[in-house]
Design a protein around this motif. Structure first.
Motif, PDB file in Angstrom:
ATOM      1  N   ALA A 192      67.512  91.085  29.081  1.00  0.00           N
ATOM      2  CA  ALA A 192      67.355  92.512  29.373  1.00  0.00           C
ATOM      3  C   ALA A 192      67.493  93.323  28.092  1.00  0.00           C
ATOM      4  O   ALA A 192      66.756  94.276  27.849  1.00  0.00           O
ATOM      5  N   THR A 193      68.434  92.942  27.229  1.00  0.00           N
ATOM      6  CA  THR A 193      68.660  93.671  25.985  1.00  0.00           C
ATOM      7  C   THR A 193      67.497  93.465  25.010  1.00  0.00           C
ATOM      8  O   THR A 193      66.971  94.425  24.451  1.00  0.00           O
ATOM      9  N   LYS A 194      67.100  92.201  24.828  1.00  0.00           N
ATOM     10  CA  LYS A 194      66.096  91.911  23.788  1.00  0.00           C
ATOM     11  C   LYS A 194      64.684  92.291  24.205  1.00  0.00           C
ATOM     12  O   LYS A 194      63.900  92.766  23.397  1.00  0.00           O
ATOM     13  N   ASP A 195      64.341  92.061  25.483  1.00  0.00           N
ATOM     14  CA  ASP A 195      62.940  92.265  25.910  1.00  0.00           C
ATOM     15  C   ASP A 195      62.697  93.584  26.631  1.00  0.00           C
ATOM     16  O   ASP A 195      61.553  93.987  26.775  1.00  0.00           O
ATOM     17  N   ASP A 196      63.741  94.204  27.155  1.00  0.00           N
ATOM     18  CA  ASP A 196      63.596  95.394  28.006  1.00  0.00           C
ATOM     19  C   ASP A 196      62.461  95.169  29.028  1.00  0.00           C
ATOM     20  O   ASP A 196      61.488  95.931  29.071  1.00  0.00           O
ATOM     21  N   PRO A 197      62.597  94.117  29.864  1.00  0.00           N
ATOM     22  CA  PRO A 197      61.489  93.764  30.760  1.00  0.00           C
ATOM     23  C   PRO A 197      61.451  94.629  32.027  1.00  0.00           C
ATOM     24  O   PRO A 197      62.449  95.263  32.384  1.00  0.00           O
ATOM     25  N   LEU A 198      60.293  94.603  32.693  1.00  0.00           N
ATOM     26  CA  LEU A 198      60.115  95.352  33.932  1.00  0.00           C
ATOM     27  C   LEU A 198      60.408  94.449  35.136  1.00  0.00           C
ATOM     28  O   LEU A 198      60.952  94.898  36.151  1.00  0.00           O
ATOM     29  N   LEU A 199      60.001  93.169  35.030  1.00  0.00           N
ATOM     30  CA  LEU A 199      60.278  92.148  36.043  1.00  0.00           C
ATOM     31  C   LEU A 199      59.759  92.476  37.444  1.00  0.00           C
ATOM     32  O   LEU A 199      60.394  92.133  38.437  1.00  0.00           O
ATOM     33  N   THR A 200      58.621  93.146  37.513  1.00  0.00           N
ATOM     34  CA  THR A 200      58.056  93.457  38.836  1.00  0.00           C
ATOM     35  C   THR A 200      57.000  92.426  39.226  1.00  0.00           C
ATOM     36  O   THR A 200      56.540  91.653  38.385  1.00  0.00           O
ATOM     37  N   ASP A 201      56.621  92.450  40.494  1.00  0.00           N
ATOM     38  CA  ASP A 201      55.539  91.598  41.001  1.00  0.00           C
ATOM     39  C   ASP A 201      54.242  92.392  40.823  1.00  0.00           C
ATOM     40  O   ASP A 201      54.004  93.354  41.534  1.00  0.00           O
ATOM     41  N   ARG A 202      53.422  91.973  39.851  1.00  0.00           N
ATOM     42  CA  ARG A 202      52.160  92.680  39.625  1.00  0.00           C
ATOM     43  C   ARG A 202      50.981  91.782  40.005  1.00  0.00           C
ATOM     44  O   ARG A 202      49.927  91.822  39.384  1.00  0.00           O
ATOM     45  N   SER A 203      51.209  90.975  41.072  1.00  0.00           N
ATOM     46  CA  SER A 203      50.146  90.073  41.542  1.00  0.00           C
ATOM     47  C   SER A 203      49.035  90.864  42.219  1.00  0.00           C
ATOM     48  O   SER A 203      47.910  90.382  42.331  1.00  0.00           O
ATOM     49  N   GLY A 204      49.373  92.062  42.696  1.00  0.00           N
ATOM     50  CA  GLY A 204      48.375  92.855  43.425  1.00  0.00           C
ATOM     51  C   GLY A 204      48.202  92.361  44.855  1.00  0.00           C
ATOM     52  O   GLY A 204      47.352  92.856  45.584  1.00  0.00           O
ATOM     53  N   LEU A 205      49.004  91.367  45.264  1.00  0.00           N
ATOM     54  CA  LEU A 205      48.885  90.809  46.619  1.00  0.00           C
ATOM     55  C   LEU A 205      49.955  91.417  47.527  1.00  0.00           C
ATOM     56  O   LEU A 205      51.000  91.855  47.048  1.00  0.00           O
ATOM     57  N   ALA A 206      49.671  91.402  48.836  1.00  0.00           N
ATOM     58  CA  ALA A 206      50.593  92.020  49.798  1.00  0.00           C
ATOM     59  C   ALA A 206      51.942  91.310  49.809  1.00  0.00           C
ATOM     60  O   ALA A 206      51.997  90.081  49.725  1.00  0.00           O
ATOM     61  N   ARG A 207      53.020  92.065  49.889  1.00  0.00           N
ATOM     62  CA  ARG A 207      54.342  91.481  50.105  1.00  0.00           C
ATOM     63  C   ARG A 207      55.117  92.407  51.027  1.00  0.00           C
ATOM     64  O   ARG A 207      54.934  93.626  51.014  1.00  0.00           O
ATOM     65  N   ARG A 208      55.997  91.802  51.839  1.00  0.00           N
ATOM     66  CA  ARG A 208      56.699  92.580  52.847  1.00  0.00           C
ATOM     67  C   ARG A 208      57.838  93.404  52.279  1.00  0.00           C
ATOM     68  O   ARG A 208      58.000  94.565  52.593  1.00  0.00           O
ATOM     69  N   ARG A 209      58.651  92.759  51.435  1.00  0.00           N
ATOM     70  CA  ARG A 209      59.811  93.453  50.860  1.00  0.00           C
ATOM     71  C   ARG A 209      59.643  93.485  49.356  1.00  0.00           C
ATOM     72  O   ARG A 209      59.101  92.548  48.770  1.00  0.00           O
ATOM     73  N   PRO A 210      60.112  94.534  48.712  1.00  0.00           N
ATOM     74  CA  PRO A 210      59.975  94.551  47.252  1.00  0.00           C
ATOM     75  C   PRO A 210      60.806  93.451  46.600  1.00  0.00           C
ATOM     76  O   PRO A 210      61.844  93.045  47.133  1.00  0.00           O
ATOM     77  N   LEU A 211      60.312  92.953  45.470  1.00  0.00           N
ATOM     78  CA  LEU A 211      61.026  91.930  44.705  1.00  0.00           C
ATOM     79  C   LEU A 211      62.313  92.563  44.159  1.00  0.00           C
ATOM     80  O   LEU A 211      62.253  93.585  43.472  1.00  0.00           O
ATOM     81  N   VAL A 212      63.462  91.971  44.483  1.00  0.00           N
ATOM     82  CA  VAL A 212      64.740  92.510  43.987  1.00  0.00           C
ATOM     83  C   VAL A 212      64.975  91.956  42.581  1.00  0.00           C
ATOM     84  O   VAL A 212      64.959  90.746  42.367  1.00  0.00           O
ATOM     85  N   ARG A 213      65.178  92.846  41.628  1.00  0.00           N
ATOM     86  CA  ARG A 213      65.385  92.425  40.245  1.00  0.00           C
ATOM     87  C   ARG A 213      66.888  92.337  39.978  1.00  0.00           C
ATOM     88  O   ARG A 213      67.595  93.339  40.081  1.00  0.00           O
ATOM     89  N   VAL A 214      67.346  91.106  39.689  1.00  0.00           N
ATOM     90  CA  VAL A 214      68.785  90.868  39.553  1.00  0.00           C
ATOM     91  C   VAL A 214      69.117  90.578  38.088  1.00  0.00           C
ATOM     92  O   VAL A 214      68.418  89.822  37.418  1.00  0.00           O
ATOM     93  N   LEU A 215      70.193  91.189  37.618  1.00  0.00           N
ATOM     94  CA  LEU A 215      70.615  91.014  36.231  1.00  0.00           C
ATOM     95  C   LEU A 215      72.057  90.503  36.199  1.00  0.00           C
ATOM     96  O   LEU A 215      72.934  91.061  36.861  1.00  0.00           O
ATOM     97  N   LEU A 216      72.268  89.420  35.416  1.00  0.00           N
ATOM     98  CA  LEU A 216      73.640  88.923  35.209  1.00  0.00           C
ATOM     99  C   LEU A 216      74.192  89.669  33.995  1.00  0.00           C
ATOM    100  O   LEU A 216      73.760  89.423  32.871  1.00  0.00           O
ATOM    101  N   ASP A 217      75.103  90.582  34.216  1.00  0.00           N
ATOM    102  CA  ASP A 217      75.516  91.472  33.130  1.00  0.00           C
ATOM    103  C   ASP A 217      77.015  91.760  33.220  1.00  0.00           C
ATOM    104  O   ASP A 217      77.436  92.860  33.582  1.00  0.00           O
ATOM    105  N   GLU A 218      77.810  90.762  32.862  1.00  0.00           N
ATOM    106  CA  GLU A 218      79.268  90.880  32.989  1.00  0.00           C
ATOM    107  C   GLU A 218      79.802  92.101  32.234  1.00  0.00           C
ATOM    108  O   GLU A 218      80.654  92.832  32.725  1.00  0.00           O
ATOM    109  N   ARG A 219      79.256  92.337  31.027  1.00  0.00           N
ATOM    110  CA  ARG A 219      79.777  93.448  30.197  1.00  0.00           C
ATOM    111  C   ARG A 219      79.085  94.774  30.472  1.00  0.00           C
ATOM    112  O   ARG A 219      79.337  95.748  29.775  1.00  0.00           O
ATOM    113  N   LEU A 220      78.218  94.782  31.422  1.00  0.00           N
ATOM    114  CA  LEU A 220      77.457  95.971  31.817  1.00  0.00           C
ATOM    115  C   LEU A 220      76.813  96.649  30.600  1.00  0.00           C
ATOM    116  O   LEU A 220      77.113  97.789  30.257  1.00  0.00           O
TER     117      LEU A 220
END
Ligand code: NAP
Length: 355
Positions: A192-220
């Motif tokens: 997250a720090t080095k790439d500043d990624p978006l991490l979304t689903d950009r397949s353009g295909l139907a999905r029921r629930r949005p992709l939950v983006r989870v970050l392991l960040d002990e030091r916040l």
């Protein structure tokens, strides 16, 4: 049954936390008279849709179902009742439903009503199709798929941390299709720090629930200026951190719509992290790195499936190795994959297998 599995797969991205199910009704003369597959939002089950299509022609026929029909009152009335009422003579199922509310009861109900039941047809294929659902129900934890893009010499970033892009356009399109199959995507704080990624689903295909983006960040360390935080209201972001995290930083991220989950271990106990995700109705997680997160999941033996996208380039020197941690002492100790599949995407090669 192969056709029932093909139909079931059409629900990909649109059934979780329910299973993928397909059904084909074959009339007495051997002709296909009804087909159906499940979509969570459509509510009606595959069997009911196929029976509706078949109408009277289902009587005396065979229902091929990719998963055991349920016999309890859930979001819909029991499918076993519908099959019995339609007077099908035989139900051929691929596998039992591991859901404790079903688990053999559907078959029992059908047999009790005089319907012949046969199970185990294309069972391996059916279990693979629903691997996330089955794993989550059996273990109470989400299915974990580790995906990394690596150079020929097994590096996932240069010595400066540059990782964009190791693989080409075709491989990246495939990765978005993969993201669509998962409830959540997870990375470590380093990425997250080095790439500043978006991490979304950009397949353009139907999905029921949005992709939950989870970050392991002990030091916040995630900031409100990051792409993840700035887009948290459009697609969910969950940050796993320590209970002692700075309340000012917590408040700033929550203000952006980020969900902060405080874990006693700060996210170091990955079993607890996965159990927490399961409580948030997450059945499957795509772990996309970086090296330390990948190493920690492998070390904790929590990875079910692995995909490496290998690109024909060499980073050399002190470039970041794909998997962190102490690593194997001997080849014997290496993490080995089975049921390996290899696919080409442009100049890159995807190697996928199960641990
Ligand atoms: N090619 C690819 O597929 C790919 C994919 C992703 C990333 N990358 C590259 O990989 C590099 C980042 O890798 P990285 O190893 O430095 O970072 P990382 O694995 O993304 O993050 C590791 C950090 O996450 C935090 N963390 C919290 N709980 C953890 C746990 N249970 N296990 C492990 N870490 C935990 C720790 O942060 P604290 O130490 O701050 O507590 C740890 O340092 C970047 O250069 C990125 O570009 C490449």
């Amino acid at each position: 049954m192969a056709r029932a599995l093909e139909l079931a797969a059409r629900g990909c991205g649109q059934v979780s936390p329910s299973p993928l199910v397909g059904c084909v009704i074959v009339g007495r003369g051997g002709e296909v008279v009804g087909e159906g597959f499940y979509l969570y939002e459509r509510v009606k089950h595959a069997e009911v849709l196929a029976l509706e299509q078949a109408g009277e022609r289902a009587r005396g026929g065979t229902a091929y179902v990719s998963l055991e029909p349920h016999s309890h009152e859930g979001r819909t009335p029991p499918c076993s009742d519908a099959l019995i009422r339609a007077r099908v003579a035989r139900v051929v199922a691929a596998i039992e439903d591991p859901n404790p509310l079903v688990n053999g009861r559907g078959f029992e109900h059908l047999r009790g009503a005089g319907v012949e039941v046969l199970k185990g047809v294309l069972a391996c294929e059916a279990a693979r199709l629903n691997e996330k659902y089955i794993h989550a129900l059996r273990t109470g934890r989400p299915f974990v798929h580790l995906k990394l893009a690596a150079s020929l010499d097994g590096r996932i970033a240069t010595r400066t941390g540059d990782a964009r892009w190791i693989t080409g356009e075709e491989a990246r399109v495939r990765v978005h299709q993969l993201r669509r199959e998962y409830d959540a995507i997870l990375v470590g704080a380093g990425t997250a720090t080095k790439d500043d990624p978006l991490l979304t689903d950009r397949s353009g295909l139907a999905r029921r629930r949005p992709l939950v983006r989870v970050l392991l960040d002990e030091r916040l360390s995630l900031t409100p200026a990051s792409k993840l935080a700035r887009t948290a209201r459009e697609a969910p972001v969950m940050v796993i951190t320590a209970a002692t995290a700075d309340p000012t930083r917590v408040a700033a991220l929550e203000e952006c719509g980020v969900q902060i989950v405080a874990e006693a271990s700060g996210g170091r106990n990955l079993r607890a992290v996965l159990e927490s995700l399961a409580r948030h109705s997450i059945q499957s997680v795509l772990v996309e790195g970086g090296a330390n997160a990948a190493g920690a999941f492998l070390r904790a033996e929590l990875v079910n499936k692995v995909s490496f996208f290998v690109a024909p380039l060499i980073l050399g020197g002190d470039a970041v190795g794909a998997v962190g941690g102490v690593g194997a002492l001997t080849i014997e100790e290496a993490v080995k994959l089975r049921d390996v599949e290899i696919e080409r995407h442009g100049h890159d090669v995807e190697i996928t297998g199960y641990i």
